[in-house]
Scaffold this active site. Structure first.
Site, short mmCIF file in Angstrom:
data_model
loop_
_atom_site.label_atom_id
_atom_site.label_comp_id
_atom_site.label_asym_id
_atom_site.label_seq_id
_atom_site.Cartn_x
_atom_site.Cartn_y
_atom_site.Cartn_z
N GLU A 181 19.50 -48.18 -29.67
CA GLU A 181 20.69 -48.55 -30.42
C GLU A 181 21.82 -49.31 -29.63
O GLU A 181 21.89 -49.36 -28.24
CB GLU A 181 21.40 -47.01 -30.59
N ASP A 222 21.92 -36.00 -33.60
CA ASP A 222 22.49 -37.50 -33.69
C ASP A 222 21.71 -38.80 -33.87
O ASP A 222 21.92 -39.69 -33.80
CB ASP A 222 23.10 -37.94 -32.17
P1 NAD Z 1 17.57 -33.17 -22.50
O1 NAD Z 1 16.36 -33.55 -22.97
O2 NAD Z 1 17.87 -33.51 -20.91
O3 NAD Z 1 17.98 -31.93 -22.74
C1 NAD Z 1 17.97 -30.97 -23.95
C2 NAD Z 1 17.47 -29.73 -23.65
O4 NAD Z 1 17.35 -28.88 -24.95
C3 NAD Z 1 16.34 -29.19 -22.71
O5 NAD Z 1 16.38 -28.71 -21.77
C4 NAD Z 1 15.02 -28.58 -23.95
O6 NAD Z 1 14.42 -27.53 -23.34
C5 NAD Z 1 16.43 -28.18 -24.74
N1 NAD Z 1 15.83 -27.76 -26.14
C6 NAD Z 1 14.96 -28.32 -27.14
N2 NAD Z 1 14.74 -27.57 -28.12
C7 NAD Z 1 15.40 -26.54 -27.88
C8 NAD Z 1 15.57 -25.32 -28.69
N3 NAD Z 1 14.86 -25.08 -29.97
N4 NAD Z 1 16.31 -24.25 -28.37
C9 NAD Z 1 16.95 -24.55 -27.10
N5 NAD Z 1 16.93 -25.50 -26.36
C10 NAD Z 1 16.21 -26.56 -26.66
O7 NAD Z 1 18.73 -33.90 -23.21
P2 NAD Z 1 20.21 -34.31 -22.95
O8 NAD Z 1 20.44 -35.56 -22.51
O9 NAD Z 1 20.78 -33.23 -22.38
O10 NAD Z 1 20.73 -34.58 -24.58
C11 NAD Z 1 20.52 -33.43 -25.45
C12 NAD Z 1 20.86 -34.10 -26.85
O11 NAD Z 1 22.33 -34.56 -26.92
C13 NAD Z 1 19.95 -35.29 -27.38
O12 NAD Z 1 19.78 -34.69 -28.49
C14 NAD Z 1 20.73 -36.17 -27.27
O13 NAD Z 1 20.12 -37.22 -28.06
C15 NAD Z 1 22.07 -35.70 -27.50
N6 NAD Z 1 23.40 -36.49 -27.24
C16 NAD Z 1 24.26 -36.73 -28.13
C17 NAD Z 1 25.59 -37.29 -27.66
C18 NAD Z 1 26.67 -37.25 -28.70
O14 NAD Z 1 27.51 -38.11 -28.34
N7 NAD Z 1 26.63 -36.79 -29.72
C19 NAD Z 1 25.53 -37.96 -26.44
C20 NAD Z 1 24.35 -37.73 -25.83
C21 NAD Z 1 23.20 -37.13 -26.02
#
Ligand code: NAD
Length: 342
Positions: free
Chosen positions: A56, A227
């Site tokens: 993005e 997101d």
């Molecule tokens: P990451 O992959 O490092 O961590 C995600 C965690 O979620 C993993 O540890 C995984 O095991 C866990 N997980 C997956 N499915 C699950 C479930 N059903 N129940 C419990 N745990 C579960 O990712 P990250 O960098 O920590 O990002 C997390 C999320 O936040 C991503 O989806 C990312 O796109 C989003 N994000 C959003 C913003 C925002 O501004 N809203 C900013 C950054 C990241």
């Protein structure tokens, strides 16, 4: 020359100034910029989707400073040894169009996401909130926790992740910093007694990480992981019981939890809470939901905060990014200055 903060210097900055301190300062930048929301150019981010993830571009301008961030989201990346989210970004001078500041933004995005979540929660969560449940304890996890401690004083965490190693990692990183952490076996256990629930999971699917029955009155929900189109975390029934706060509605309708709802689903633009144009929490029983997707203005705020906090130090270097011939019309002179060209 363009000022530059690379990954090593970003990490040194965070070590030097501390996550909580930085997030607290960044939240001031965010509040200031959200309060003048209407002075910015805004478009939903430009997304290139594949079955594996998304890349993005997130631009904005207030007529003086232009910024953009390049960011990816690839939930299957950790299994292949890559991170889910990586990013870099730029500030540019609108006057001549030159980029003035370039930075890594993988770490900075974690800081800005946590700062935004905590800044919003400071205005929407019940003031007596003391416990946060965290569902998903990946890369964003520690930053979210430190943001909520920095701005709301939350020191008690109840955490759940489907990956036990991710919970061990969070506990290992945060326990030495004085957090009270309960590692839970289920979402039910994690949300039990929580005042704030952060969902921050990664899976490119329409998931139900949190069921309606798991959300009690008065809770503030910080929904971070939903997101992208087709990527949500919440039971839609939760949205019906909540007051939903968003960054930029045209983007959140595409990417946020509210993609599960019709286009006329009611929501509040969070900037209006800051200016007093809309109320925030109206009662101790109300469920407030921040449907976070991440918006360009917050990335610009984070870049300006980084630029200002590292100004005049060796954390900033210079990068030769812009071709600048002495005669602005003689770009070719840069080539001939090196060696004869055939
Ligand atoms: P990451 O992959 O490092 O961590 C995600 C965690 O979620 C993993 O540890 C995984 O095991 C866990 N997980 C997956 N499915 C699950 C479930 N059903 N129940 C419990 N745990 C579960 O990712 P990250 O960098 O920590 O990002 C997390 C999320 O936040 C991503 O989806 C990312 O796109 C989003 N994000 C959003 C913003 C925002 O501004 N809203 C900013 C950054 C990241």
């Amino acid at each position: 020359m363009t000022a530059f903060v690379d990954v090593a210097n970003m990490a040194r900055w965070i070590q030097r100034d501390g996550v909580e301190n930085i997030i607290t300062r960044m939240a001031e930048y965010l509040e200031k910029d959200f309060a003048r929301w209407e002075s910015y150019d805004k478009i939903p981010r430009v997304a290139s989707h594949t079955p594996f993830g998304v890349i993005e571009l997130m631009p904005t301008s207030d007529g003086q400073t232009y910024s953009f961030k390049y960011v990816n989201g690839h939930p299957s990346n950790p299994a292949r040894g890559y991170q889910t989210v990586t990013a870099f970004g730029v500030l540019a001078d609108v006057d001549n169009g030159y980029p003035t500041f370039l930075a890594e933004m993988t770490l900075l995005t974690a800081l800005r996401t946590a700062a935004t979540s905590a800044m919003v929660a400071k205005h929407l969560a019940r003031p007596d909130s003391i416990t946060m449940a965290m569902i998903g304890t990946g890369s964003q996890g520690e930053f979210q926790a430190l943001g909520f401690r920095g701005l709301l004083g939350i020191n008690t965490l109840r955490v759940y992740d489907i990956d036990p190693k991710a919970m061990d990692k969070l506990e290992r990183n945060l326990k030495p910093l004085g957090f009270q952490i309960t590692v839970c076996d289920s979402v039910d256990e994690a949300v039990d007694g929580a005042d704030i629930i952060t969902t921050c999971t990664a899976d490119k699917a329409q998931n139900t990480i949190l069921h309606d029955a798991q959300v009690r009155p008065g809770v503030h929900l910080n929904a971070v992981g939903g997101d992208c189109p087709g990527k949500t975390e919440l039971d839609p029934a939760i949205l019906d019981r909540s007051t939903v706060f968003v960054e930029f509605p045209p983007q959140t309708r595409i990417e946020g939890e509210i993609q599960q709802k019709p286009d006329d689903f009611p929501m509040v633009e969070f900037w209006q809470v800051l200016t007093g144009a809309a109320p925030g929490r109206r009662s101790a029983e109300e469920i407030t939901l921040f449907d976070s997707v991440g918006f360009a203005i917050a990335d610009g705020s984070a870049l300006k905060c980084l630029r200002d906090m590292t100004a005049g130090s060796d954390l900033q270097t210079e990068i030769d990014l812009i071709a600048e011939p002495e005669d602005p019309k003689d770009l070719f002179s840069l080539v001939t200055a090196l060696s004869p060209v055939s």
